[in-house]
Design an enzyme around this catalytic site. Structure first.
Site, PDB file in Angstrom:
ATOM      1  N   HIS A   1       4.145   6.953  10.876  1.00 18.52           N
ATOM      2  CA  HIS A   1       2.904   7.935  10.364  1.00 18.52           C
ATOM      3  C   HIS A   1       4.055   8.982  11.716  1.00 18.52           C
ATOM      4  O   HIS A   1       4.380   8.291  12.376  1.00 18.52           O
ATOM      5  CB  HIS A   1       1.682   7.634  10.740  1.00 18.52           C
ATOM      6  CG  HIS A   1       1.058   7.156   9.578  1.00 18.52           C
ATOM      7  ND1 HIS A   1       0.702   7.103   8.516  1.00 18.52           N
ATOM      8  CD2 HIS A   1       0.317   5.618   9.986  1.00 18.52           C
ATOM      9  CE1 HIS A   1       0.022   5.814   7.910  1.00 18.52           C
ATOM     10  NE2 HIS A   1      -0.515   5.566   9.315  1.00 18.52           N
TER      11      HIS A   1
ATOM     12  N   ASP B   1       2.958  -5.754  12.062  1.00 18.94           N
ATOM     13  CA  ASP B   1       2.362  -4.477  11.128  1.00 18.94           C
ATOM     14  C   ASP B   1       3.166  -3.411  11.336  1.00 18.94           C
ATOM     15  O   ASP B   1       2.001  -2.103  11.124  1.00 18.94           O
ATOM     16  CB  ASP B   1       0.990  -4.378  11.168  1.00 18.94           C
ATOM     17  CG  ASP B   1       0.443  -3.929  10.282  1.00 18.94           C
ATOM     18  OD1 ASP B   1       0.559  -3.424   9.487  1.00 18.94           O
ATOM     19  OD2 ASP B   1      -1.560  -3.684  10.827  1.00 18.94           O
TER      20      ASP B   1
ATOM     21  N   LYS C   1      -8.921   1.940  -0.779  1.00 16.92           N
ATOM     22  CA  LYS C   1      -9.640   2.026  -1.519  1.00 16.92           C
ATOM     23  C   LYS C   1      -7.919   2.245  -3.087  1.00 16.92           C
ATOM     24  O   LYS C   1      -6.771   1.749  -2.550  1.00 16.92           O
ATOM     25  CB  LYS C   1      -9.305   3.884  -2.230  1.00 16.92           C
ATOM     26  CG  LYS C   1     -10.512   4.530  -1.177  1.00 16.92           C
ATOM     27  CD  LYS C   1     -10.899   5.386  -2.094  1.00 16.92           C
ATOM     28  CE  LYS C   1     -10.811   7.034  -2.057  1.00 16.92           C
ATOM     29  NZ  LYS C   1     -10.036   7.387  -1.260  1.00 16.92           N
TER      30      LYS C   1
ATOM     31  N   HIS D   1      -2.433  -9.809  11.047  1.00 20.32           N
ATOM     32  CA  HIS D   1      -3.454  -9.292  12.684  1.00 20.32           C
ATOM     33  C   HIS D   1      -4.490  -9.791  13.238  1.00 20.32           C
ATOM     34  O   HIS D   1      -5.303  -8.550  13.428  1.00 20.32           O
ATOM     35  CB  HIS D   1      -2.752  -7.784  12.517  1.00 20.32           C
ATOM     36  CG  HIS D   1      -3.479  -6.646  10.664  1.00 20.32           C
ATOM     37  ND1 HIS D   1      -5.301  -7.407  11.066  1.00 20.32           N
ATOM     38  CD2 HIS D   1      -2.970  -5.854  10.142  1.00 20.32           C
ATOM     39  CE1 HIS D   1      -4.677  -6.785   9.014  1.00 20.32           C
ATOM     40  NE2 HIS D   1      -3.945  -5.886   9.471  1.00 20.32           N
TER      41      HIS D   1
ATOM     42  N   ASN E   1       0.591  -1.054   0.173  1.00 18.03           N
ATOM     43  CA  ASN E   1       0.155   0.102   0.238  1.00 18.03           C
ATOM     44  C   ASN E   1       0.635   1.149   0.107  1.00 18.03           C
ATOM     45  O   ASN E   1       0.753   2.097   0.726  1.00 18.03           O
ATOM     46  CB  ASN E   1      -1.183   0.048   1.664  1.00 18.03           C
ATOM     47  CG  ASN E   1       0.029  -0.338   2.275  1.00 18.03           C
ATOM     48  OD1 ASN E   1       1.386  -0.451   2.709  1.00 18.03           O
ATOM     49  ND2 ASN E   1      -1.416   0.441   2.981  1.00 18.03           N
TER      50      ASN E   1
HETATM   51  O1  DOR Z   1      -2.962   0.211  11.552  1.00 22.85           O
HETATM   52  C1  DOR Z   1      -2.604   0.238  10.069  1.00 22.85           C
HETATM   53  N1  DOR Z   1      -1.551   1.233   9.831  1.00 22.85           N
HETATM   54  N2  DOR Z   1      -3.113  -0.550   9.363  1.00 22.85           N
HETATM   55  C2  DOR Z   1      -3.088  -1.645   8.560  1.00 22.85           C
HETATM   56  O2  DOR Z   1      -3.381  -1.955   7.547  1.00 22.85           O
HETATM   57  C3  DOR Z   1      -2.254  -0.082   7.062  1.00 22.85           C
HETATM   58  C4  DOR Z   1      -1.615   0.278   8.472  1.00 22.85           C
HETATM   59  C5  DOR Z   1      -0.885   1.698   6.788  1.00 22.85           C
HETATM   60  O3  DOR Z   1      -0.653   1.673   6.520  1.00 22.85           O
HETATM   61  O4  DOR Z   1      -0.834   2.427   7.738  1.00 22.85           O
HETATM   62 ZN    ZN Z   2      -0.330  -3.761   7.441  1.00 24.14          ZN
END
Ligand code: DOR
Ligand code: ZN
Length: 411
Positions: free
Chosen positions: A279, A275, A151, A204, A93
């Site tokens: 951020h 995971d 998305k 997860h 992603n």
């Molecule tokens: O907490 C999450 N953050 N779960 C996910 O599946 C995606 C991830 C992200 O890419 O920030």
């Molecule tokens: Zn993930």
């Protein structure tokens, strides 16, 4: 002569712990024996320390390309090295999302340039790239976000999902969360996988009800993981952490934490994967609706679990199964996950007696924070070795120009 000898450590093997010497040559574990006598100059005295296979973290989001303000392969892999993680498998992603061979090759290039640990990748699925999925080589599996959460990279209808399961050539890793919640989505996915006798790995797992459902379908082909934040935090964490506790799936109740630990004991949970989803602080400080979801994890997962070993909640052999052996076996990673002659010299030397307080300012992740800030944990990764090279020692990255490589998947 060897390149490196780890002398006198308590070496963790699949069937127990033995005090032996581990001799490394050309990036491989060449010899394991008691009291080797040799002229090798580089000898690490591991007396009193444990020697583990390097941790394989099968679920990370390193953010390259497109989101490198949050993390990149350089910073993320340094965080791995500091946490004893010698191999990570990266999620699709990113921006653009990883949906075909060109996207994968671009990532391979960036990781080869910047990563100081080994790496592998998943491909994403959007319901339209099935032909691309069939063509790609050497990946861990297809990551599917089932439901409408993400998305451009999710499959919303069960039919497109069935098509993939029917094909069945590679493991399918599912982020199962529909509008009805993760329990219903997991149930639906397990039924489809059973219908086609397909390999499925549930990412997860966070609740007791998912565990109950997975238990009914459990087999060599049905595997699952949980993440440290589901084991160590519950929804009360929002009081102190606010949006820094916002993750997907969300944190659950205290009883769910207990159920997850129980499922580790019972062998229903096969692996711990972080995971790792960094951020930036300023993003997390926005309103609840606007703040992005996810917490970083590669630097803290092993210390958190070692603390559990010290508290008697899990034994070290089991921990190595969950964090090294099983990820290698489930995704078919060649020559990794165990300390065996001929395997890659991916190793971590651990002091089980030392206590350390996790502090945001000491972290290597670009995001610069952890939900476990200020936690005191007993059990510290001291030295991390990747392909026979020391990349981290006593709090410092010492990789120099060394770079990790792409792992080989034997599927
Ligand atoms: O907490 C999450 N953050 N779960 C996910 O599946 C995606 C991830 C992200 O890419 O920030
Ligand atoms: Zn993930």
């Amino acid at each position: 002569m060897y390149d490196l000898i780890l002398k006198n450590g308590k070496v963790v093997f699949p069937d127990g712990v033995k005090v032996v010497d581990v001799c490394v040559k050309d990036g491989k574990i060449e010899k394991i024996m008691p009291s080797v006598k040799d002229l090798t100059k580089d000898v690490i005295d591991c007396s009193g320390f444990y020697v583990l296979p390097g941790i394989i973290d099968a679920h990370v989001h390193m953010r390259t390309p497109g989101l490198t303000m949050k993390e990149d392969f350089g910073t993320g892999s340094r965080a791995c090295a500091a946490g004893g993680v010698t191999t990570f498998i990266d999620m699709p992603n990113t921006r653009p999302p990883t949906l075909n061979n060109d996207d994968l090759d671009e990532k391979r290039g960036f990781a080869s340039d910047d990563s100081i640990v080994n790496f592998g990748f998943y491909i994403g699925a959007n319901g339209k790239n099935f032909n691309d999925i069939k063509r790609v080589k050497n990946i861990a599996g297809v990551k599917i976000y089932f439901g409408a959460h993400y998305k451009d990279i999710s499959i919303e209808d069960a039919e497109a999902l069935e098509e993939l399961f029917k094909w069945g050539k590679m493991p399918i890793i599912i982020h199962a969360e529909s509008e009805k919640g993760s329990y219903e989505a997991v149930k639906q996915v397990l039924h489809i996988a059973k219908k086609y006798d397909a390999r499925v790995h549930i990412a997860h797992v966070s609740t007791g009800s998912e565990i109950e459902e997975i238990e009914k379908f459990k087999s060599e082909k049905v595997t699952c993981e949980t993440a440290p934040h589901y084991l160590f935090l519950n929804k009360n964490a929002f009081q102190d952490l606010g949006n820094f506790a916002k993750v997907n799936p969300s944190l659950q109740a205290h009883e769910d934490q207990e159920a997850l630990f129980g499922a580790i004991d019972d062998g229903v949970i096969d692996m711990i994967a972080t995971d790792h989803a960094p951020h930036l602080k300023e993003e997390k400080e926005k309103s609840f609706e606007e703040a992005p979801v996810g917490v970083p994890g590669v630097e803290t997962s092993l210390p958190l679990m070692l603390d559990m070993v010290n508290k008697g909640r899990i034994d070290i052999v089991k921990l190595v199964k969950l964090m090294c052996e099983n990820p290698a076996r489930i995704f078919g990673i060649k020559n990794k996950g165990k300390i065996v002659e001929g395997f890659d010299a991916d190793l971590v030397i651990v002091d089980m007696d030392e206590k350390r307080v996790i502090r945001n300012e000491n972290l290597f992740t670009k995001c610069g924070w952890s939900p476990f800030n200020e936690w005191e944990l007993q059990g510290v990764p001291k030295i991390t070795i990747v392909n026979g090279v020391k990349v981290f020692e006593n709090g410092k990255i010492i990789a120099g120009d060394f770079r990790g490589g792409e792992v080989k998947f034997l599927q």
